[in-house]
Design an enzyme around this catalytic site. Structure first.
Site, PDB file in Angstrom:
ATOM      1  N   LYS A  42       0.817  -1.180   0.000  1.00 43.71           N
ATOM      2  CA  LYS A  42       0.000   0.000   0.000  1.00 43.71           C
ATOM      3  C   LYS A  42       0.867   1.253   0.000  1.00 43.71           C
ATOM      4  O   LYS A  42       0.377   2.355  -0.182  1.00 43.71           O
ATOM      5  CB  LYS A  42      -0.846   0.044   1.289  1.00 43.71           C
ATOM      6  N   ASP A 109      14.892  -1.190  -0.757  1.00 43.58           N
ATOM      7  CA  ASP A 109      15.784  -1.446   0.365  1.00 43.58           C
ATOM      8  C   ASP A 109      16.747  -2.567  -0.033  1.00 43.58           C
ATOM      9  O   ASP A 109      17.794  -2.313  -0.624  1.00 43.58           O
ATOM     10  CB  ASP A 109      14.927  -1.782   1.591  1.00 43.58           C
ATOM     11  N   ARG A 174       0.969   6.593   7.616  1.00 48.64           N
ATOM     12  CA  ARG A 174       0.973   6.747   6.155  1.00 48.64           C
ATOM     13  C   ARG A 174       0.517   8.147   5.748  1.00 48.64           C
ATOM     14  O   ARG A 174       0.807   8.618   4.656  1.00 48.64           O
ATOM     15  CB  ARG A 174       0.022   5.738   5.501  1.00 48.64           C
TER      16      ARG A 174
HETATM   17  P1  5GP Z   1      12.991  -4.563  -0.099  1.00 53.64           P
HETATM   18  O1  5GP Z   1      12.226  -5.745  -0.605  1.00 53.64           O
HETATM   19  O2  5GP Z   1      13.620  -3.717  -1.184  1.00 53.64           O
HETATM   20  O3  5GP Z   1      13.973  -4.917   0.970  1.00 53.64           O
HETATM   21  O4  5GP Z   1      11.968  -3.651   0.677  1.00 53.64           O
HETATM   22  C1  5GP Z   1      10.986  -2.974  -0.006  1.00 53.64           C
HETATM   23  C2  5GP Z   1       9.710  -2.920   0.775  1.00 53.64           C
HETATM   24  O5  5GP Z   1       9.938  -2.967   2.185  1.00 53.64           O
HETATM   25  C3  5GP Z   1       9.022  -1.607   0.503  1.00 53.64           C
HETATM   26  O6  5GP Z   1       8.039  -1.784  -0.483  1.00 53.64           O
HETATM   27  C4  5GP Z   1       8.414  -1.257   1.845  1.00 53.64           C
HETATM   28  O7  5GP Z   1       7.120  -1.805   1.913  1.00 53.64           O
HETATM   29  C5  5GP Z   1       9.262  -1.947   2.868  1.00 53.64           C
HETATM   30  N1  5GP Z   1      10.285  -1.050   3.451  1.00 53.64           N
HETATM   31  C6  5GP Z   1      11.612  -1.084   3.268  1.00 53.64           C
HETATM   32  N2  5GP Z   1      12.227  -0.119   3.980  1.00 53.64           N
HETATM   33  C7  5GP Z   1      11.255   0.557   4.618  1.00 53.64           C
HETATM   34  C8  5GP Z   1      11.266   1.697   5.491  1.00 53.64           C
HETATM   35  O8  5GP Z   1      12.286   2.296   5.823  1.00 53.64           O
HETATM   36  N3  5GP Z   1      10.050   2.116   5.950  1.00 53.64           N
HETATM   37  C9  5GP Z   1       8.879   1.499   5.617  1.00 53.64           C
HETATM   38  N4  5GP Z   1       7.759   1.996   6.120  1.00 53.64           N
HETATM   39  N5  5GP Z   1       8.840   0.426   4.785  1.00 53.64           N
HETATM   40  C10 5GP Z   1      10.013  -0.031   4.296  1.00 53.64           C
END
Ligand code: 5GP
Ligand code: MG
Length: 186
Positions: A42, A109, A174
């Site tokens: 979301k 991330d 959010r």
């Molecule tokens: P990845 O799969 O690249 O490690 O993480 C991506 C997903 O993790 C993003 O779509 C998000 O939902 C969540 N995410 C990663 N880092 C953060 C952060 O610092 N804050 C929040 N709220 N969500 C994060």
């Protein structure tokens, strides 16, 4: 609860300026074509709404055509990355096959979410797959580099947990109009 919101890292006026620039980029990239925007729920809802409007503004007097699809991905448990679960909408394949696709997410991330969604979209035979994220974390290089990096990034940020402008902490915050750090110890 209020104590969860830490320092403001990106104020709303800077977000708005950058979103306008990204809108111009999309207007140029997709001029005369009809891409499908696949938005990862979301976290990107606020960004998505502002971005597609900026795109429409930037394209004037043309009328840019696009379709919008939502996929649900759940990977975080609190502030810890967990297993990636993807839910695709019914009939997505017929709407994506043969078309350019833009995958949109709130934050990059480890890259696991974007890689997993792009794999699914490629399987559906999109012709040109591009990715755009509002935020990307500068992470220390540990282990394998991600298989895919976003084509466009709104802002690069330090490696810390952020909230606001669509991003949550346990479902909350959010609706903040800016990006803030989650307060230490929250
Ligand atoms: P990845 O799969 O690249 O490690 O993480 C991506 C997903 O993790 C993003 O779509 C998000 O939902 C969540 N995410 C990663 N880092 C953060 C952060 O610092 N804050 C929040 N709220 N969500 C994060
Ligand atoms: Mg997400």
């Amino acid at each position: 609860m209020r104590g969860e919101v830490g320092k403001i890292l990106i104020p709303s006026d800077r977000i708005a300026d950058r979103v306008r620039e990204l809108g111009r980029t999309l207007a140029d990239t997709y001029a005369g074509r009809e891409p499908v925007v696949v938005a990862i729920m979301k976290g990107c809802v606020l960004f998505l709404a502002d971005l597609v409007r900026a795109w429409g503004e930037a394209a004037r007097p043309e009328h840019p055509a696009m379709d919008l699809e939502f996929v649900s991905v759940c990977s975080y448990e609190g502030t810890e990355p967990g297993k990636v679960h993807i839910t695709l909408p019914e009939g997505l394949e017929a709407r994506v096959a043969g078309r350019p696709v833009l995958v949109l997410d709130d934050i990059f991330d480890t890259g696991r979410t974007l890689v997993a969604v792009c794999r699914e979209v490629e399987r559906l035979e999109a012709v040109e797959l591009k990715t755009l994220v509002l935020l990307a974390k500068r992470r220390a290089a540990t282990g394998e580099p991600p298989e895919r990096k976003p084509d466009w990034v709104g802002f690069e940020i330090e490696d810390r947990f952020v909230i606001g402008y669509g991003l949550d902490y346990r479902g909350r915050w959010r609706n903040l109009p800016y990006i803030a750090a989650l307060r230490e110890g929250a």
